[in-house]
Scaffold this motif. Structure first.
Motif, short mmCIF file in Angstrom:
data_model
loop_
_atom_site.label_atom_id
_atom_site.label_comp_id
_atom_site.label_asym_id
_atom_site.label_seq_id
_atom_site.Cartn_x
_atom_site.Cartn_y
_atom_site.Cartn_z
N GLY A 1 3.42 3.63 -1.72
CA GLY A 1 4.87 3.86 -1.82
C GLY A 1 5.35 4.57 -0.57
N SER A 2 6.64 4.44 -0.26
CA SER A 2 7.09 5.06 0.99
C SER A 2 7.25 6.57 0.84
N ASP A 3 7.30 7.07 -0.39
CA ASP A 3 7.30 8.53 -0.57
C ASP A 3 6.05 9.14 0.06
N ASP A 4 4.96 8.40 0.00
CA ASP A 4 3.70 8.85 0.59
C ASP A 4 3.82 8.94 2.11
N ILE A 5 4.57 8.03 2.69
CA ILE A 5 4.79 8.07 4.14
C ILE A 5 5.56 9.33 4.50
N LEU A 6 6.58 9.62 3.71
CA LEU A 6 7.38 10.83 3.95
C LEU A 6 6.48 12.05 3.87
N ASN A 7 5.59 12.05 2.92
CA ASN A 7 4.66 13.16 2.76
C ASN A 7 3.80 13.34 4.01
N PHE B 1 14.29 13.96 -2.28
CA PHE B 1 12.85 14.13 -2.09
C PHE B 1 12.52 14.80 -0.75
N TYR B 2 13.38 14.61 0.27
CA TYR B 2 13.09 15.19 1.59
C TYR B 2 12.93 16.70 1.50
N GLU B 3 13.84 17.29 0.74
CA GLU B 3 13.84 18.74 0.62
C GLU B 3 12.60 19.22 -0.15
N ILE C 1 16.56 10.29 8.68
CA ILE C 1 17.82 9.70 8.22
C ILE C 1 17.50 8.43 7.43
N PRO C 2 18.01 8.34 6.21
CA PRO C 2 17.86 7.07 5.50
C PRO C 2 18.96 6.13 5.96
N ASN C 3 18.58 4.90 6.22
CA ASN C 3 19.58 3.92 6.64
C ASN C 3 19.35 2.61 5.90
N ASN D 1 22.10 5.21 3.94
CA ASN D 1 21.88 6.49 3.29
C ASN D 1 21.91 6.32 1.77
N ALA D 2 21.15 7.17 1.11
CA ALA D 2 21.20 7.23 -0.36
C ALA D 2 21.67 8.64 -0.70
N PRO D 3 22.52 8.83 -1.69
CA PRO D 3 23.06 7.82 -2.60
C PRO D 3 24.41 7.22 -2.18
N ILE E 1 13.36 6.93 10.39
CA ILE E 1 14.45 6.20 9.73
C ILE E 1 13.86 5.60 8.45
N ASP E 2 14.39 6.04 7.33
CA ASP E 2 13.91 5.60 6.02
C ASP E 2 14.71 4.36 5.62
N GLU E 3 14.08 3.20 5.76
CA GLU E 3 14.79 1.94 5.52
C GLU E 3 14.45 1.35 4.14
N ALA E 4 14.43 2.20 3.13
CA ALA E 4 14.10 1.74 1.78
C ALA E 4 15.05 0.62 1.33
N TYR E 5 16.30 0.66 1.81
CA TYR E 5 17.32 -0.29 1.33
C TYR E 5 17.81 -1.25 2.40
N VAL E 6 17.06 -1.34 3.50
CA VAL E 6 17.60 -2.06 4.66
C VAL E 6 17.81 -3.55 4.39
N GLN F 1 9.49 1.61 5.26
CA GLN F 1 10.07 0.62 4.35
C GLN F 1 9.20 0.56 3.10
N THR F 2 9.70 -0.17 2.11
CA THR F 2 8.99 -0.18 0.82
C THR F 2 9.06 -1.56 0.17
N PHE F 3 8.09 -1.85 -0.66
CA PHE F 3 8.12 -3.05 -1.50
C PHE F 3 8.87 -2.78 -2.81
N SER F 4 9.27 -1.52 -3.03
CA SER F 4 9.80 -1.12 -4.34
C SER F 4 11.16 -1.75 -4.66
N LYS F 5 12.02 -1.89 -3.66
CA LYS F 5 13.39 -2.27 -3.98
C LYS F 5 13.62 -3.76 -3.78
N SER F 6 13.66 -4.21 -2.53
CA SER F 6 13.99 -5.63 -2.31
C SER F 6 12.85 -6.56 -2.71
C1 PLP Z 1 13.34 4.62 -3.44
C2 PLP Z 1 13.35 5.37 -2.16
C3 PLP Z 1 12.18 5.66 -1.47
C4 PLP Z 1 10.82 5.57 -2.12
O1 PLP Z 1 10.35 4.39 -2.35
P1 PLP Z 1 8.86 4.16 -2.83
O2 PLP Z 1 8.34 3.22 -1.83
O3 PLP Z 1 9.00 3.61 -4.19
O4 PLP Z 1 8.11 5.47 -2.81
C5 PLP Z 1 12.23 6.24 -0.22
N1 PLP Z 1 13.41 6.57 0.32
C6 PLP Z 1 14.56 6.35 -0.32
C7 PLP Z 1 15.84 6.74 0.33
C8 PLP Z 1 14.56 5.76 -1.58
O5 PLP Z 1 15.70 5.59 -2.25
#
Ligand code: PLP
Length: 354
Positions: free
Chosen positions: A85-91, A113-115, A150-152, A154-156, A180-185, A206-211
């Motif tokens: 998961g990309s949360d792990d990358i942030l970690n 989660f950043y904080e 920076i998420p790009n 941005n969420a939410p 650059i956190d491209e979870a939603y790119v 980036q992540t496989f979680s969303k798209s």
């Molecule tokens: C959902 C989300 C993530 C985490 O995604 P995972 O890959 O499921 O850990 C990371 N950054 C942002 C901004 C998100 O909304």
């Protein structure tokens, strides 16, 4: 907390994940998952997977999936990092790039989660206020005295920055890492992956979680300069060298062969997002201009928490945050058109009850 917990974790505030109700009767528009199933090829690959292989540890390098991602993004496998998961990358990025005297910048209204993860690692951070209209002023990040996340989009808020602006930020911080956190790119913003070839201080996650409809598979990846990637690998191998499990590697590779399916789904989400924004606006909501698979909306005079609770009573889950500046808002994941129609129906009922 037990009396044995380390002093530094006493009273520690962990991240609060969105609700995952057991009952499936809810229309679930609260955690930005895809309403569509994984691609047929992914489901087939799972059925055909050789379970005998689960006896063995996964390939810690994830060679096959890395090669496919490298191919897709026109980089080398050495520029790709795989994670649970990309949360792990942030970690790992949080651990890797912030010295005791460093400060990390991220927007005040952003992924919470950043904080949490900064606090976990004792990283100093400063939250940069969004502008009045909820946009990021990129100049706030052009100082070269702090690392940046920076998420790009941005969420939410769902609001995206252009590639030009991202490049300005990266250029202005030659001595700091810009993540650059491209979870939603994939829902309409521009990826900054091409900048990773030009600058050694930009890291993309980036992540496989969303798209890619794979939130349950826990699969994320980062792209960046080889040396940044090697730093992440060093920390990952010192934490859990088998972070990505065998099934997720297999199914992630299968997903890479189904780009057309996922692209089509992302297009449907974008159409439904437009429909949602228009319908909500016609009902008196203010909707921020989103490039993600969710919209952030409020209705003047209506309390965000109340709206969230009333929708939940009626079987629709959305996300509400208690953070001061955004208390009036709810974040609504874009689902299928049918799901959005149920949301509108329930909202109309709620408005009538007012
Ligand atoms: C959902 C989300 C993530 C985490 O995604 P995972 O890959 O499921 O850990 C990371 N950054 C942002 C901004 C998100 O909304």
């Amino acid at each position: 907390m037990s009396r044995y917990i380390r002093e530094r974790y006493k009273g520690f505030q962990s991240y609060t994940p969105g609700e995952q109700p057991k009952e499936m009767e809810y229309i679930k528009l609260n955690t930005n998952e895809s309403p569509f199933p994984p691609a047929p090829g992914v489901c087939r690959r799972l059925k055909e997977a050789d379970m005998e292989r689960l006896r063995l540890y996964p390939d810690p390098t994830g060679r096959r999936l890395k090669a496919m991602l490298a191919d897709r993004f026109r980089v080398e496998p050495e520029n790709v990092f795989l994670a649970n998961g990309s949360d792990d990358i942030l970690n790992f990025a949080m651990m890797a790039f912030n010295d005791d005297e460093d400060t990390l910048l991220f927007p005040d209204i952003s992924y919470s989660f950043y904080e949490v993860i900064a606090n976990l690692h004792g990283v100093n951070f400063r939250k940069v206020p969004l502008q009045e209209d909820m946009t990021i002023d990129y100049r706030d990040y052009c100082r070269d005295d702090c690392n940046v996340i920076i998420p790009n989009p941005n969420a939410p808020t769902g609001i995206a920055l252009s590639l030009e602006v991202i490049e300005e930020i990266v250029k202005a911080n030659p001595n700091h890492v810009v993540l650059i956190d491209e979870a939603y790119v994939d829902f309409g913003a521009e990826s900054a992956v091409p900048l990773t070839k030009k600058y050694d201080n930009i890291l993309i996650s980036q992540t496989f979680s969303k798209s890619r409809s794979f939130a349950g598979g826990r699969l994320g990846f980062a792209i960046g300069n080889q040396e940044l990637i090697r730093d992440l690998i060093t920390l990952q191998y010192s934490t859990n060298p088998y972070s990505v499990n065998t099934l997720s590697l297999i199914l992630g590779s299968a997903a890479m062969e189904e780009e057309a399916y996922y692209r089509k789904n992302a297009e449907i989400i974008q159409e439904n997002r437009k429909y949602t924004a228009e319908t909500l606006t016609s009902m008196g909501f203010e909707v921020l201009p989103s490039k993600a698979n969710f919209v952030f909306a409020r209705r003047p005079g209506m309390d965000g928490d109340k709206l969230y609770r009333k929708l939940k009573e009626k079987g629709v889950l959305v996300r509400h945050f208690t953070t001061e500046r955004i208390q009036d808002y709810v974040r609504i994941t874009i689902g299928t058109k049918e799901q959005m129609d149920v949301l509108f129906e329930k909202l109309r009922e709620i408005l009538q009850e007012e």
